[in-house]
Design a protein around this motif. Structure first.
Motif, PDB file in Angstrom:
ATOM      1  N   SER A   1     -36.192 -17.022  43.718  1.00 35.43           N
ATOM      2  CA  SER A   1     -36.135 -16.145  42.662  1.00 35.43           C
ATOM      3  C   SER A   1     -35.604 -16.649  41.555  1.00 35.43           C
ATOM      4  N   MET A   2     -36.171 -15.884  40.333  1.00 35.53           N
ATOM      5  CA  MET A   2     -35.598 -16.121  38.813  1.00 35.53           C
ATOM      6  C   MET A   2     -34.566 -15.239  38.658  1.00 35.53           C
ATOM      7  N   PHE A   3     -33.969 -14.356  39.611  1.00 35.86           N
ATOM      8  CA  PHE A   3     -32.955 -13.604  39.411  1.00 35.86           C
ATOM      9  C   PHE A   3     -32.006 -14.917  39.564  1.00 35.86           C
ATOM     10  N   GLU A   4     -30.374 -14.489  39.062  1.00 30.92           N
ATOM     11  CA  GLU A   4     -29.329 -15.262  39.330  1.00 30.92           C
ATOM     12  C   GLU A   4     -28.909 -16.030  40.608  1.00 30.92           C
ATOM     13  N   GLY A   5     -29.418 -15.248  41.608  1.00 34.09           N
ATOM     14  CA  GLY A   5     -29.006 -15.833  42.998  1.00 34.09           C
ATOM     15  C   GLY A   5     -29.858 -16.879  43.239  1.00 34.09           C
ATOM     16  N   GLY A   6     -31.040 -17.085  42.491  1.00 30.97           N
ATOM     17  CA  GLY A   6     -31.996 -18.294  43.023  1.00 30.97           C
ATOM     18  C   GLY A   6     -31.505 -19.433  42.182  1.00 30.97           C
ATOM     19  N   MET A   7     -30.814 -19.106  40.946  1.00 33.50           N
ATOM     20  CA  MET A   7     -30.616 -20.387  40.125  1.00 33.50           C
ATOM     21  C   MET A   7     -29.300 -20.764  39.673  1.00 33.50           C
ATOM     22  N   ARG A   8     -28.298 -19.771  39.621  1.00 34.81           N
ATOM     23  CA  ARG A   8     -26.981 -19.914  39.302  1.00 34.81           C
ATOM     24  C   ARG A   8     -26.212 -20.832  40.247  1.00 34.81           C
ATOM     25  N   ALA A   9     -26.022 -22.126  39.720  1.00 38.33           N
ATOM     26  CA  ALA A   9     -25.607 -22.994  40.869  1.00 38.33           C
ATOM     27  C   ALA A   9     -23.874 -23.072  41.203  1.00 38.33           C
ATOM     28  N   LEU A  10     -23.615 -23.500  42.520  1.00 37.85           N
ATOM     29  CA  LEU A  10     -22.421 -24.075  42.563  1.00 37.85           C
ATOM     30  C   LEU A  10     -22.206 -25.402  41.926  1.00 37.85           C
ATOM     31  N   GLY A  11     -20.971 -25.593  41.150  1.00 39.28           N
ATOM     32  CA  GLY A  11     -21.067 -26.887  40.378  1.00 39.28           C
ATOM     33  C   GLY A  11     -19.559 -27.150  40.098  1.00 39.28           C
ATOM     34  N   PHE A  12     -19.136 -28.212  39.850  1.00 40.12           N
ATOM     35  CA  PHE A  12     -17.820 -28.669  39.472  1.00 40.12           C
ATOM     36  C   PHE A  12     -17.860 -30.100  39.021  1.00 40.12           C
ATOM     37  N   VAL A  13     -16.757 -30.539  38.055  1.00 38.86           N
ATOM     38  CA  VAL A  13     -16.728 -31.929  37.815  1.00 38.86           C
ATOM     39  C   VAL A  13     -15.396 -32.307  38.235  1.00 38.86           C
ATOM     40  N   HIS A  14     -15.066 -33.171  38.588  1.00 34.65           N
ATOM     41  CA  HIS A  14     -13.653 -33.767  39.105  1.00 34.65           C
ATOM     42  C   HIS A  14     -13.578 -35.224  38.883  1.00 34.65           C
ATOM     43  N   SER A  15     -12.401 -35.614  38.065  1.00 34.66           N
ATOM     44  CA  SER A  15     -11.854 -36.977  37.854  1.00 34.66           C
ATOM     45  C   SER A  15     -10.868 -36.997  36.967  1.00 34.66           C
ATOM     46  N   PRO A  16      -9.999 -38.064  37.503  1.00 37.91           N
ATOM     47  CA  PRO A  16      -8.884 -38.326  36.730  1.00 37.91           C
ATOM     48  C   PRO A  16      -9.109 -38.388  35.213  1.00 37.91           C
ATOM     49  N   LEU A  17     -10.346 -38.874  34.816  1.00 37.13           N
ATOM     50  CA  LEU A  17     -10.695 -39.179  33.502  1.00 37.13           C
ATOM     51  C   LEU A  17     -10.848 -37.999  32.618  1.00 37.13           C
ATOM     52  N   LEU A  18     -10.932 -36.612  33.261  1.00 34.20           N
ATOM     53  CA  LEU A  18     -10.875 -35.458  32.574  1.00 34.20           C
ATOM     54  C   LEU A  18      -9.621 -35.335  31.690  1.00 34.20           C
ATOM     55  N   SER A  19      -9.795 -34.380  30.543  1.00 32.97           N
ATOM     56  CA  SER A  19      -8.537 -34.314  29.858  1.00 32.97           C
ATOM     57  C   SER A  19      -7.570 -33.356  30.659  1.00 32.97           C
ATOM     58  N   ASP A  20      -6.401 -33.723  30.514  1.00 31.61           N
ATOM     59  CA  ASP A  20      -5.400 -32.628  31.332  1.00 31.61           C
ATOM     60  C   ASP A  20      -5.363 -31.321  30.833  1.00 31.61           C
ATOM     61  N   ASP A  21      -5.999 -31.005  29.704  1.00 26.69           N
ATOM     62  CA  ASP A  21      -6.291 -29.610  29.358  1.00 26.69           C
ATOM     63  C   ASP A  21      -7.239 -29.003  29.992  1.00 26.69           C
ATOM     64  N   VAL A  22      -8.107 -29.653  30.493  1.00 24.99           N
ATOM     65  CA  VAL A  22      -9.244 -29.040  31.350  1.00 24.99           C
ATOM     66  C   VAL A  22      -9.214 -29.057  32.876  1.00 24.99           C
ATOM     67  N   LYS A  23      -8.325 -29.784  33.526  1.00 25.42           N
ATOM     68  CA  LYS A  23      -8.064 -30.041  35.021  1.00 25.42           C
ATOM     69  C   LYS A  23      -7.616 -28.514  35.425  1.00 25.42           C
ATOM     70  N   GLY A  24      -8.251 -27.831  36.371  1.00 28.73           N
ATOM     71  CA  GLY A  24      -7.918 -26.770  36.863  1.00 28.73           C
ATOM     72  C   GLY A  24      -8.215 -25.644  36.226  1.00 28.73           C
ATOM     73  N   THR A  25      -9.488 -25.743  35.491  1.00 31.36           N
ATOM     74  CA  THR A  25     -10.131 -24.608  34.643  1.00 31.36           C
ATOM     75  C   THR A  25     -11.473 -24.287  34.971  1.00 31.36           C
ATOM     76  N   VAL A  26     -11.728 -23.097  34.573  1.00 31.43           N
ATOM     77  CA  VAL A  26     -13.206 -22.663  34.799  1.00 31.43           C
ATOM     78  C   VAL A  26     -13.751 -22.697  33.608  1.00 31.43           C
ATOM     79  N   SER A  27     -14.898 -23.189  33.502  1.00 35.67           N
ATOM     80  CA  SER A  27     -15.928 -23.397  32.304  1.00 35.67           C
ATOM     81  C   SER A  27     -17.166 -22.307  32.328  1.00 35.67           C
ATOM     82  N   LYS A  28     -17.074 -21.426  31.316  1.00 39.00           N
ATOM     83  CA  LYS A  28     -18.149 -20.568  31.076  1.00 39.00           C
ATOM     84  C   LYS A  28     -19.247 -21.057  30.228  1.00 39.00           C
ATOM     85  N   GLU A  29     -19.086 -22.194  29.831  1.00 44.21           N
ATOM     86  CA  GLU A  29     -20.097 -22.727  29.112  1.00 44.21           C
ATOM     87  C   GLU A  29     -21.491 -23.043  29.489  1.00 44.21           C
ATOM     88  N   LEU A  30     -22.514 -22.927  28.971  1.00 47.79           N
ATOM     89  CA  LEU A  30     -23.704 -22.954  29.334  1.00 47.79           C
ATOM     90  C   LEU A  30     -24.264 -24.233  29.522  1.00 47.79           C
TER      91      LEU A  30
END
Length: 509
Positions: free
Chosen positions: A299-328
């Motif tokens: 489906s083209m509705f959100e349940g068909g395309m909005r994905a599970l996703g995350f990025v994990h790495s010690p290389l991430l800035s400390d400011d973003v570790k443990g955060t939720v991004s709503k960026e597109l």
């Protein structure tokens, strides 16, 4: 005697300096990239989204990294994979309709430069494990001819998880590079792919970065899993499909934990970026769930395309570790993000990319470079008629299955897929049916304010509707024709073409 002590002290200090210098070089070198793709994994179906089955590894990695909660893939298997590998929308190369059929002479066009090719140019070893599903009718289509140094996995879009065959046990489909890997017959696919990832990590040259594309086959149907993974959930799920599905996800979660442990044991975890993504929405017909989002796989509705996703790495800035991004973000973004942002390479020689380098945005929490996203336009998927709502003189044929996101707004046209809200059986909530496509074939949502797509605003905002229809038409006019050739079973089926009942390249007629 004193001079000897001084000499020993100087040598010790020098040795420590060399160790520290080597560590600094290691930590400052090109990071390894591990991209994990799960198959038909529903938006609901992780612990941090409320599922009743445990995903402790995924939850922990996501909790310590950046959860991507405005991240999109395509609504079905091979389109997501083609966009990942090309960094380009499906409409650019003719694969905008359905999935690649193993009996049709089609694959990701060989003139498309792949993510694997470009990151290999940047100095990486490249490894593909799991489900390919980007065509194989000729040898040029195979993973090891598209930029991967090694491949262990299946070529088709699915199959039995123990026998590695489809559609019957007679037709085998598990390959190492270009040869059949018959020794894995009877070993569960998630085990096979996890162990291969660990083996590659253990053998990895520490002076050379790697890109690993680990595309698990689970929890895609057929729903098969070793019995002991079901034990924790037998009293939780009465529905057999949901029970099997939960167990399959648990096995994948365990596998990801084992791969992560291998990175740490090898001493390269601190210089590795781990990305997790689902390939499309969960199939509500096969145990998956996307609640509370609307729709399902296809489906083209959100349940068909909005994905599970995350990025994990010690290389991430400390400011973003443990955060939720709503960026597109979109699956096409991984190509330039990996090649330019993480590897420090370039995308010279590719066709114009639709993806953006989002590494700075993800790593540091800055704004996404993306404000617009074409979900797809499929002119072979159309619906007839509809009620008399149709905008007069519409610039775009709204019977075509299409969807577009611009800022907060999303338009959907012609969708004949799953259009309801499908609550998992454990919630006690009844499924809510949406408006059927016999009554309506276009929808407009403020997706930021209404991520569940409950309030169609096409009548209230005809100006926005018209603007987005014009944009869809612009994309359509700049698309290439769909390439979806007829199947040739007599030439493709492996028991009839001299391939000894093993799926592989075949000669079309």
């Amino acid at each position: 005697m004193a001079s000897r002590k001084v000499l020993v002290l100087l040598l010790t200090v020098f040795s420590l300096h060399l160790v520290k210098a080597k560590t600094r070089r290691s930590e400052g070198s090109q990071p390894n990239v591990l991209f994990i793709l799960s198959d038909d994994h529903g938006y609901r179906d992780v612990g941090y989204h409320g599922s009743l089955f445990a995903t402790p590894v995924i939850d922990k990695l996501a909790a310590d990294g950046v959860k991507l909660e405005n991240y999109y893939v395509q609504p079905i298997c091979s389109p997501t994979r083609s966009v990942l590998m090309s960094g380009r929308y499906q409409i650019r190369y003719g694969l905008q309709h359905a999935v690649l059929d193993p009996m049709a002479p089609s694959c990701l066009p060989t003139d498309e430069v792949t993510l694997a090719q470009k990151i290999k140019e940047a100095g990486y070893s490249t490894h593909m494990i799991g489900k390919w599903h980007l065509g194989f009718y000729e040898e040029a289509c195979l993973p090891t001819n598209r930029g991967f140094d090694t491949f262990l996995g299946l070529l088709l879009g699915g199959g039995y998880h123990f026998s590695h065959s489809f559609p019957t046990p007679k037709f085998y489909d598990l390959h190492r590079n270009v040869e059949a890997a018959l020794e894995y017959n009877g070993i569960y696919s998630t085990y096979v792919f996890t162990n291969e990832a660990i083996d590659i990590i253990n053998k990895q040259d520490e002076d050379k970065p790697f890109f690993m594309y680990l595309a698990y086959q689970a929890p895609h149907a057929p729903l098969e899993v070793p019995e002991h993974y079901k034990d924790p959930y037998r009293s939780t799920f009465e529905d057999e499909d949901r029970l099997n599905y939960a167990a399959m996800v648990s096995c994948v979660d365990e596998g990801i934990g084992n791969v992560t442990a291998a990175l740490k044991a090898k001493g390269i975890y601190n210089n590795t970026v781990i990305i997790f993504s689902s390939d499309n929405g969960g199939s509500v017909r096969d145990g998956g769930n996307n609640w509370p989002l609307r729709g399902s796989k296809l489906s083209m509705f959100e349940g068909g395309m909005r994905a599970l996703g995350f990025v994990h790495s010690p290389l991430l800035s400390d400011d973003v570790k443990g955060t939720v991004s709503k960026e597109l973000y979109h699956v096409s973004d991984w190509f330039p993000t990996f090649v330019e942002g993480i590897a420090g390479g370039n995308t010279d020689g590719t066709k114009p990319l639709d993806g953006f380098n989002q590494w700075e945005s993800i790593r540091d929490g800055t704004d996404s470079s993306r404000t617009e996203l074409l979900h797809n336009i499929d002119p072979l998927w159309t619906v007839a008629g509809g009620r008399d709502w149709v905008v007069k003189e519409s610039p775009f044929n709204v019977s075509i299955n299409a969807a577009l996101r611009q800022g907060d707004w999303k338009i959907v046209t012609g969708d004949t897929g799953f259009w309801g809200w499908y609550a998992p059986p454990d919630t006690g909530i009844d499924t809510i049916n949406g408006t059927t496509t016999n009554e309506q074939v276009t929808w407009l949502y403020n997706i930021t304010a209404d991520p569940l797509e409950m309030n169609d605003l096409s009548d209230e905002h005809p100006d926005i509707l018209m603007t987005m229809l014009e944009k869809l038409q612009e994309y359509y006019l700049n698309s290439v024709p769909v390439y979806y050739p007829d199947t040739q079973p007599l030439h493709a089926l492996p028991c009839y073409n001299g391939n000894n009942c093993i799926w592989g390249p075949w000669t079309p007629k």
